[in-house]
Design a protein around this motif. Sequence first.
Motif, PDB file in Angstrom:
ATOM      1  N   HIS A 299       0.834  -0.984  -0.109  1.00 10.03           N
ATOM      2  CA  HIS A 299      -0.185   0.097  -0.058  1.00 10.03           C
ATOM      3  C   HIS A 299       1.063   0.882   0.210  1.00 10.03           C
ATOM      4  O   HIS A 299       1.953   0.838   0.153  1.00 10.03           O
TER       5      HIS A 299
ATOM      6  N   HIS B 296       1.376   4.420   1.504  1.00 12.24           N
ATOM      7  CA  HIS B 296       2.093   4.937   3.072  1.00 12.24           C
ATOM      8  C   HIS B 296       3.658   4.851   2.908  1.00 12.24           C
ATOM      9  O   HIS B 296       4.092   3.456   2.437  1.00 12.24           O
TER      10      HIS B 296
ATOM     11  N   TYR C 223      -9.862   2.343   3.013  1.00 11.68           N
ATOM     12  CA  TYR C 223      -8.355   2.157   2.613  1.00 11.68           C
ATOM     13  C   TYR C 223      -7.803   0.544   2.223  1.00 11.68           C
ATOM     14  O   TYR C 223      -8.703  -0.507   3.217  1.00 11.68           O
TER      15      TYR C 223
END
Length: 315
Positions: free
Chosen positions: A93, A95, A180
Amino acid sequence: MKRIILMILICCACVTITHAQSVFKVVPLGVKGGIDESDLSAYLAAPAGSDDYICLDAGTLHAGIQKAIDRGTFHQPAGAFLKQHVKAYFISHPHLDHVAGLIINSPEDTAKNIYGLPFCLDVILDKYFSWQSWANFGDEGETPQLKKYHYAPMTAGAVTPIDHTQMQVTAYPLSHSSPYQSTAFLVNYKDNYLLYLGDTGADAVEKSDKLQQLWQTVAPLVKAKRLKAIFIEVSFPEEQPRQQLFGHLTPSLLMQEMQVLSGLSGADAMDGLPVVITHIKPSGNNEALIRQQVTRLNNLHLRVIFPEQGKPLQF
């Protein structure tokens, strides 16, 4: 003489067994879930005996390779190792603690694929490799495109052969503080598997069935002893309020999920299964608490491993 020959045969058998049991090697380049930018989520994985690695998340690269060099794990300069031996990136992901190393090291890297589910690659393309935030080293997005990295979108559940390696990888979606998302990557080498999960919340907290679906997929591999290890996060100790988990696990939530997997694969199959604890938030005494709590709650007799940066693991 017979005794000497017997001892030699026993030693040879032991060597053969050890070699047969060691299918994968994994070198953690970063194991924490925040604060220290030199130790963020990133794991190199390769078949035993190979130096063709894939990188599962890329929060820390150069500093982690240097740590491995300092430990004697690698034996060439960090920059040269990154260029020659890291063959592809798999980003769970977007981040920052999972992509920072990839972004910062891009000027000195060589051409590679960045694999991920489309939601993840879209953020890297739009937010990171854009000329407003960083040079565009990708082959899509803002111009000029430097075309060092090729975006390789994965289809959930589809097996993807990885160029320049002997491995295949399958992606599965996870819930990371709904709506998310994150991703689990199932790495396959000659019908042996590693399962790496990016950040994830528990199904009960996330009101999701993503982990349930993942456990149903891998349970036959656990039962057949072909899943060699699970890499899964435990970001917070039990003291963290449930409403402040933000899509992460605690020791009890981890063990609840492992109980689900046990129910699908059988408790005997879980006995001794290596479970590598990733993404611990290093604030305060979180790590000590998580170690104590995971150990206390480990009724399934899992082989719980707390990885160390730069120290290789064999499975």
